[in-house]
Design a protein around this motif. Structure first.
Motif, PDB file in Angstrom:
ATOM      1  N   ARG A  58       1.318 -10.063 -17.294  1.00 43.56           N
ATOM      2  CA  ARG A  58       1.063  -9.082 -18.345  1.00 43.56           C
ATOM      3  C   ARG A  58       1.882  -7.828 -18.064  1.00 43.56           C
ATOM      4  N   TYR A  59       2.096  -7.028 -19.086  1.00 39.66           N
ATOM      5  CA  TYR A  59       2.787  -5.760 -18.917  1.00 39.66           C
ATOM      6  C   TYR A  59       2.404  -4.824 -20.051  1.00 39.66           C
ATOM      7  N   GLU A  60       2.711  -3.553 -19.871  1.00 41.81           N
ATOM      8  CA  GLU A  60       2.504  -2.549 -20.902  1.00 41.81           C
ATOM      9  C   GLU A  60       3.809  -2.387 -21.669  1.00 41.81           C
ATOM     10  N   SER A  61       3.768  -2.625 -22.977  1.00 39.84           N
ATOM     11  CA  SER A  61       4.987  -2.562 -23.784  1.00 39.84           C
ATOM     12  C   SER A  61       5.635  -1.190 -23.742  1.00 39.84           C
ATOM     13  N   SER A  62       4.815  -0.162 -23.537  1.00 43.98           N
ATOM     14  CA  SER A  62       5.363   1.187 -23.542  1.00 43.98           C
ATOM     15  C   SER A  62       6.216   1.477 -22.309  1.00 43.98           C
ATOM     16  N   SER A  63       6.062   0.644 -21.258  1.00 43.66           N
ATOM     17  CA  SER A  63       6.767   0.941 -20.016  1.00 43.66           C
ATOM     18  C   SER A  63       7.868  -0.047 -19.680  1.00 43.66           C
ATOM     19  N   THR A  64       7.989  -1.123 -20.439  1.00 40.36           N
ATOM     20  CA  THR A  64       9.027  -2.110 -20.136  1.00 40.36           C
ATOM     21  C   THR A  64       9.391  -2.889 -21.374  1.00 40.36           C
ATOM     22  N   GLY A  65      10.589  -3.396 -21.398  1.00 44.15           N
ATOM     23  CA  GLY A  65      11.038  -4.202 -22.521  1.00 44.15           C
ATOM     24  C   GLY A  65      10.799  -5.682 -22.338  1.00 44.15           C
ATOM     25  N   GLY A  66      10.186  -6.081 -21.225  1.00 47.14           N
ATOM     26  CA  GLY A  66       9.915  -7.483 -20.990  1.00 47.14           C
ATOM     27  C   GLY A  66      10.216  -7.879 -19.559  1.00 47.14           C
ATOM     28  N   ILE A  67       9.733  -9.025 -19.165  1.00 51.83           N
ATOM     29  CA  ILE A  67       9.858  -9.467 -17.778  1.00 51.83           C
ATOM     30  C   ILE A  67      10.437 -10.868 -17.668  1.00 51.83           C
ATOM     31  N   PHE A  68      10.972 -11.410 -18.769  1.00 50.65           N
ATOM     32  CA  PHE A  68      11.563 -12.752 -18.729  1.00 50.65           C
ATOM     33  C   PHE A  68      12.595 -12.925 -17.612  1.00 50.65           C
ATOM     34  N   PRO A  69      13.567 -12.025 -17.473  1.00 48.32           N
ATOM     35  CA  PRO A  69      14.589 -12.237 -16.445  1.00 48.32           C
ATOM     36  C   PRO A  69      14.010 -12.402 -15.049  1.00 48.32           C
ATOM     37  N   ALA A  70      13.032 -11.576 -14.704  1.00 47.50           N
ATOM     38  CA  ALA A  70      12.429 -11.659 -13.368  1.00 47.50           C
ATOM     39  C   ALA A  70      11.670 -12.968 -13.184  1.00 47.50           C
ATOM     40  N   LEU A  71      10.925 -13.392 -14.207  1.00 47.81           N
ATOM     41  CA  LEU A  71      10.174 -14.644 -14.111  1.00 47.81           C
ATOM     42  C   LEU A  71      11.121 -15.832 -13.979  1.00 47.81           C
ATOM     43  N   ARG A  72      12.162 -15.833 -14.798  1.00 46.82           N
ATOM     44  CA  ARG A  72      13.100 -16.960 -14.775  1.00 46.82           C
ATOM     45  C   ARG A  72      13.852 -17.022 -13.444  1.00 46.82           C
ATOM     46  N   THR A  73      14.268 -15.878 -12.919  1.00 46.13           N
ATOM     47  CA  THR A  73      14.948 -15.853 -11.632  1.00 46.13           C
ATOM     48  C   THR A  73      14.049 -16.382 -10.520  1.00 46.13           C
ATOM     49  N   ALA A  74      12.781 -15.985 -10.551  1.00 48.52           N
ATOM     50  CA  ALA A  74      11.834 -16.456  -9.544  1.00 48.52           C
ATOM     51  C   ALA A  74      11.635 -17.966  -9.634  1.00 48.52           C
ATOM     52  N   LEU A  75      11.537 -18.494 -10.852  1.00 44.74           N
ATOM     53  CA  LEU A  75      11.359 -19.933 -11.030  1.00 44.74           C
ATOM     54  C   LEU A  75      12.585 -20.705 -10.562  1.00 44.74           C
ATOM     55  N   ALA A  76      13.761 -20.203 -10.891  1.00 44.31           N
ATOM     56  CA  ALA A  76      14.995 -20.893 -10.508  1.00 44.31           C
ATOM     57  C   ALA A  76      15.160 -20.952  -8.998  1.00 44.31           C
ATOM     58  N   GLY A  77      14.568 -19.986  -8.284  1.00 45.31           N
ATOM     59  CA  GLY A  77      14.704 -19.953  -6.839  1.00 45.31           C
ATOM     60  C   GLY A  77      13.673 -20.775  -6.087  1.00 45.31           C
ATOM     61  N   LEU A  78      12.693 -21.321  -6.793  1.00 46.32           N
ATOM     62  CA  LEU A  78      11.655 -22.112  -6.134  1.00 46.32           C
ATOM     63  C   LEU A  78      12.130 -23.535  -5.839  1.00 46.32           C
ATOM     64  N   GLU A  79      11.628 -24.118  -4.744  1.00 45.81           N
ATOM     65  CA  GLU A  79      11.902 -25.513  -4.463  1.00 45.81           C
ATOM     66  C   GLU A  79      11.310 -26.380  -5.570  1.00 45.81           C
ATOM     67  N   SER A  80      12.064 -27.359  -6.027  1.00 39.56           N
ATOM     68  CA  SER A  80      11.564 -28.256  -7.063  1.00 39.56           C
ATOM     69  C   SER A  80      10.905 -29.475  -6.411  1.00 39.56           C
ATOM     70  N   ASP A  81       9.950 -29.202  -5.520  1.00 43.06           N
ATOM     71  CA  ASP A  81       9.235 -30.265  -4.817  1.00 43.06           C
ATOM     72  C   ASP A  81       7.757 -29.898  -4.739  1.00 43.06           C
ATOM     73  N   TYR A  82       6.931 -30.694  -5.378  1.00 41.99           N
ATOM     74  CA  TYR A  82       5.505 -30.398  -5.467  1.00 41.99           C
ATOM     75  C   TYR A  82       4.866 -30.334  -4.080  1.00 41.99           C
ATOM     76  N   ALA A  83       5.171 -31.302  -3.217  1.00 39.94           N
ATOM     77  CA  ALA A  83       4.543 -31.362  -1.898  1.00 39.94           C
ATOM     78  C   ALA A  83       4.877 -30.124  -1.063  1.00 39.94           C
ATOM     79  N   THR A  84       6.112 -29.659  -1.139  1.00 41.76           N
ATOM     80  CA  THR A  84       6.512 -28.469  -0.390  1.00 41.76           C
ATOM     81  C   THR A  84       5.761 -27.239  -0.881  1.00 41.76           C
ATOM     82  N   LEU A  85       5.672 -27.083  -2.195  1.00 43.18           N
ATOM     83  CA  LEU A  85       4.950 -25.943  -2.765  1.00 43.18           C
ATOM     84  C   LEU A  85       3.461 -26.011  -2.436  1.00 43.18           C
ATOM     85  N   PHE A  86       2.895 -27.221  -2.470  1.00 45.08           N
ATOM     86  CA  PHE A  86       1.463 -27.376  -2.189  1.00 45.08           C
ATOM     87  C   PHE A  86       1.160 -27.066  -0.724  1.00 45.08           C
TER      88      PHE A  86
END
Length: 235
Positions: A198-226
């Motif tokens: 969540r975010y306050e619209s008055s203080s930011t234009g959005g958080i997509f770039p940060a979320l997408r960057t974080a997802l792209a950097g995660l291991e794509s392996d369920y067992a490792t994440l678990f």
């Protein structure tokens, strides 16, 4: 004193959200329910566990012949569902990671079969403010699909917003964007990784770039994440 059973087990799919099984980590969560042919995941944002939107996994050709079971492990928060058809046992499992603040969801086909499904989002949920406006987008980049949603609404405290994005990794298969949906074809294993905030619209234009960057950097392996999640889970 007898300790409570750490596992909750049912033998039929939950027909509605209120009967679904929930996984959460204190910052985000998800409620899983529905038939194998149309599994629904309601993502929750923030510590208040406010419903954000519904993610749909549509597999029209999927039929459960028997042996359906859904289990929640209260120690780890992992939700597992299995069922059988003429080809063998299918399985799906999900958890909300304490270590990575991501909701991981893995779909495993029966032996010799593949995961073929259409992924979409739905915003017509009870509990959402009627003034909330939504935009959705489906894209494919570097072999992964990305299904994103932005919601902007108004409450007694003013304007607020939340955004969510799911990274779709189809092992041995392909992901195609079709309008606001993603189509998965021929995956021998499918991994869905979701982040939202969540975010306050008055203080930011959005958080997509940060979320997408974080997802792209995660291991794509369920067992490792678990494994990382369980290591961060209090005993």
């Amino acid at each position: 004193m007898r300790m409570p059973e750490p596992r909750i087990h049912v033998t039929s799919p939950a027909a509605c959200r209120t009967d679904g099984f929930r996984t959460a980590n204190g910052e985000c969560g998800a409620v899983l329910y529905g038939e194998p042919a149309m599994e629904k995941v309601v993502f929750e944002a923030g510590r208040s566990c406010h419903p954000a939107y519904e993610f749909r996994i549509s597999s029209p050709g999927m039929t459960a012949v028997g042996g359906y079971g859904r289990i929640t492990d209260s120690r780890t928060g992992e939700v597992t569902s299995t069922w059988a058809d003429g080809h063998g046992t299918w399985a799906r499992r999900a958890f909300a990671s304490r270590a990575d603040q991501v909701i991981a969801h893995e779909l495993l086909p029966a032996p010799g079969r593949t995961v073929d499904t259409t992924l979409s989002v739905d915003t017509a949920l009870d509990g959402l403010l009627g003034s909330t406006r939504f935009t959705t987008r489906a894209t494919v980049s570097n072999g992964s699909g990305y299904l994103s949603l932005r919601g902007v609404g108004r409450s007694g405290r003013g304007v607020f917003g939340y955004e969510g994005i799911t990274r779709v990794v189809a092992f041995g298969g392909s992901v195609l964007a079709s309008g606001a949906t993603l189509v998965v074809i021929g995956a021998v294993r499918l991994l869905l990784l979701t982040k939202l905030d969540r975010y306050e619209s008055s203080s930011t234009g959005g958080i997509f770039p940060a979320l997408r960057t974080a997802l792209a950097g995660l291991e794509s392996d369920y067992a490792t994440l678990f494994a990382r999640h369980t290591a961060a889970t209090p005993a």
